[in-house]
Design an enzyme around this catalytic site. Structure first.
Site, short mmCIF file in Angstrom:
data_model
loop_
_atom_site.label_atom_id
_atom_site.label_comp_id
_atom_site.label_asym_id
_atom_site.label_seq_id
_atom_site.Cartn_x
_atom_site.Cartn_y
_atom_site.Cartn_z
N HIS A 36 -5.56 14.64 -8.32
CA HIS A 36 -5.83 13.25 -8.72
C HIS A 36 -5.04 12.82 -9.94
CE1 HIS A 36 -8.91 12.21 -5.84
NE2 HIS A 36 -9.36 13.47 -5.93
N GLU A 38 -5.03 2.16 -3.76
CA GLU A 38 -3.57 2.26 -3.87
C GLU A 38 -2.91 1.00 -3.34
OE1 GLU A 38 -5.55 4.13 -1.93
OE2 GLU A 38 -4.65 4.49 0.04
N ASP A 92 -2.96 9.48 -10.05
CA ASP A 92 -3.05 8.43 -11.07
C ASP A 92 -1.68 8.13 -11.66
OD1 ASP A 92 -5.70 8.27 -10.63
OD2 ASP A 92 -6.34 9.26 -12.49
N ASP A 104 0.86 -1.18 0.00
CA ASP A 104 0.00 0.00 0.00
C ASP A 104 0.90 1.23 0.00
OD1 ASP A 104 -3.02 0.82 0.99
OD2 ASP A 104 -1.48 2.15 1.84
N ASN A 162 -2.80 12.74 -3.30
CA ASN A 162 -4.01 13.17 -3.98
C ASN A 162 -4.43 14.58 -3.55
OD1 ASN A 162 -4.81 11.32 -5.86
ND2 ASN A 162 -5.84 10.00 -4.39
#
Lengths: 337, 210, 121
Positions: free
Chosen positions: A197, A227, A201, A184, A192
């Protein structure tokens, strides 16, 4: 009276008739057009000498059986693609380098019932072959799409679990241990929130790339959730998975991400699990266990790997194998060699 | 529809027997092997039970390769030739020794070609003789491989054919070729539509022969 | 005295077809008996020998090769004519080696069967 020569010449099927000596006695216009050999030039000649490649295609054998048994014989496009190497002449449509052909050999019998000639009919099946290829390709694409995570272009969770299930079945039979890694991104919410965002990404895509480059060919990587990433390490115990996990952790820690001209680093936490002591474990059980150790990694200060330690095939709750940044290592027991 | 009487069944069996006898003689000459024949078995079964009865006759644990070929003419139907899956290499060897069967193909394709070739020769020879005894001739369609090294249970019939009452004539025979013992089952299926024609021809045959 | 012929074939149709080709019994004065398999053929022959056996090759219970072999063991003088659909050279070689007198191809004809009776009765 029907003018049969005219009929044969106007068929859009290649038509050749040969006698027992394999000499050509009929060569229709379709054959003239595609072979660029006029009939005056080929009539009376031995077919397999004019086209030596026919010998490799097994034509003498087939002609032989038709003459001897009086049966039909066939020449499969699936296996041979074509009998005569004719170029395709379609300008406005996608096509194949050579005309795909399905061929039938038919006995022509005399009044006493013996086979006097063999008629070879050549059907151009290029179009149906193309359709078939397109169909197979679209089927493959659909299948692929249902297995791939769109953002990261690695396996999606469903396919990861399917693959894990397959691997578990193989391992159960062979008695080998298999491990999984769940990882993770640390403080991904910050990425973010602070960078947007699009940048988030980008981090996930880039991370998927780093992970892929660091794994062996038979390790299976997939996006587990937001994630979170899952990795199946076939044929490896916890020790081996720990080496892999630590390599991933260290690679990610050192990598410089770049987004909107901002350079930054991220870290990941990793939890491990294996089928040791429980070869019948389900994919869900394994990832649940890995998730518990991932939680411990987060609790130990992140940017580290936490794995179960086994004593006599049982997980010892107190003793945990761990690796990671120096301060985390200092707080916990060192990795056993 | 008139039934497959004992007399007709006997006649059909005898015709198959004679035609397969002639077919094996040509095969023996072409392939230079002895073809051992067994007594053919003729049965009338519902079309919906074709797969089940093939399963019974072959056994579901045996991996087989199935070559299919349709024939048309005064009668229509199809022939299935089931060959044990491990017979591929023996088939290639036999055809190669027989008379220069050696197309340049990769190994798996060569095996398929050998199966198709054996299927086509066996089917063509047997059905050709069969038609000749009944004073007719048949045309054949391109043979196809329906099943590759798999259990007969994987053969699926066309579910769109919903006429469960329709009958089929199933003729089974086994054969064994040469010392290499390439054996197989041959099934001939006639759709019910063609029974009239077939029975007419059989009755004529019976009348002439007895 | 009437000669005795045994016709051995598992197929009723085949027996009918062969019988039709045999000359009438008053013309040749013989008595015909039928057996529908190899085992029955041996049973019959054991009880009373026949002057001629017309034997099929492909039969389910005991094939013609085996029947012929056992028959000739029982009676080395047994006169056997094979009537078969198996017309391969190898089959003929095998039955001649086992002592068969002749091989008649199915479907047979009246001329052929008359000639066989003429020759071997």
């Amino acid at each position: 009276m029907i003018d049969y020569p005219q009929l044969v010449d106007n068929l859009s099927i290649g038509t050749i008739v040969i006698n027992r000596a394999l000499e050509v006695v009929l060569w229709n216009r379709w054959m003239e057009n595609h072979s660029h050999i006029p009939r005056e030039q080929i009539l009376g000649k031995v077919l397999t000498e004019e086209f030596p490649a026919l010998k490799q295609k097994g034509i003498p054998w087939k002609v032989q059986t038709v003459f001897r048994l009086g049966n039909f014989a066939f020449f499969s496009q699936k296996l041979h693609q074509f009998l005569f190497e004719f170029e395709n002449t379609k300008y406005f449509r996608p096509t194949l380098p050579y005309m795909q052909q399905s061929v039938t050999l038919v006995p022509l019998k005399g009044s006493d019932g013996t086979v006097e000639y063999v008629c070879i009919s050549i059907f151009d099946v290029t179009d149906s072959v193309l359709y078939q290829q397109q169909l197979i390709e679209s089927k493959r694409k659909v299948e692929e799409l249902s297995k791939i995570d769109e953002l990261t272009q690695i396996n999606n969770r469903r396919h990861l679990m399917t693959r894990l299930n397959e691997e578990l079945a193989v391992h159960e039979r062979s008695g080998c241990v298999l491990s999984v890694i769940l990882l993770d991104v640390d403080d991904f919410k910050n990425v973010n929130d602070l960078r947007g965002h699009i940048c988030g990404d980008y981090v996930l895509r880039k991370l998927a790339g780093i992970l892929t480059s660091q794994l062996r060919q038979y390790d299976i990587l997939g996006r587990y959730g937001g994630e979170e990433f899952g990795i199946v390490v076939p044929g490896g115990g916890i020790d081996q998975a720990l080496v892999v996990a630590e390599r991933l952790r260290s690679k990610v820690e050192k990598f410089t991400f770049e987004c909107d001209n901002n350079k930054f680093n991220i870290t990941i936490s990793l939890g491990l699990a294996s089928t040791r002591g429980n070869l019948q474990a389900t994919p869900q059980e394994l990832f649940k266990m890995a998730d518990e150790f991932l939680y411990r990694a987060k609790a130990s200060g992140r940017n580290c790997v936490v794995a179960p330690d086994y004593k006599d095939n049982h997980i010892s709750k107190d003793s945990i194998l761990c690796s990671g940044s120096r301060d985390v290592l200092n707080k916990t027991s060192p990795i056993s060699s | 529809m008139e039934a497959l009487t004992e007399l007709r069944q006997g006649a059909l069996q005898e015709i198959i027997n004679i035609s397969f006898g002639r077919a094996s003689a040509s095969l023996a000459e072409l392939l230079k092997v002895y073809v051992a024949l067994n007594v053919p078995n003729v049965q009338e079964i519902p079309q919906s039970q074709i797969i089940e009865s093939l399963e019974q006759r072959i056994g579901i644990d045996t991996d087989i390769t199935v070559v299919q070929q349709s024939f048309t003419g005064d009668f229509e139907g199809e022939v299935l030739l089931a060959i044990p899956a491990n017979a591929g290499l023996r088939a290639i060897k036999m055809l190669g020794q027989g008379r220069g069967f050696a197309p340049a193909l990769p190994a798996t394709d060569l095996e398929m070609e050998a199966f198709l070739e054996i299927g086509n020769i066996v089917i063509g020879a047997c059905m050709g003789q069969f038609a000749e005894l009944l004073n007719t001739s048949l045309s054949y369609e391109v043979p196809d491989i329906l099943l590759t090294k798999s259990s007969i249970t994987n053969l699926r019939r066309d579910e769109s054919n919903k006429d469960v009452k329709a009958l089929a004539l199933l003729i089974k025979t086994d054969f064994q070729m040469g010392d290499e013992a390439l054996s197989g089952f041959l099934f001939i299926l006639f759709g019910q539509r063609w029974f009239d024609m077939l029975y007419l021809a059989l009755d004529k045959f019976i009348e002439e022969m007895t | 005295m009437k000669k005795k012929i045994l016709l051995v074939d598992d197929s009723m149709m085949s027996r009918l077809m062969i019988k039709k080709c045999l000359p009438s019994s008053d013309q040749y004065s013989y008595e015909l008996q039928e057996a529908d398999g190899g085992t029955k053929c041996l049973d019959f022959y054991r009880k009373a020998p026949y002057d001629l056996v017309l034997l099929d090759l492909t039969m389910p219970d005991m094939d013609g090769f085996e029947t012929l072999e056992k028959l000739r063991e029982m009676d080395p003088d047994a006169r056997v004519v094979i009537v078969t659909a198996d017309i391969q050279q190898k089959a003929a070689e095998r039955v001649f080696a086992l002592g068969a007198l002749e091989v008649v191809k199915k479907p047979t004809s009246q001329e052929k069967m008359t000639a066989v009776l003429e020759k071997y009765l």
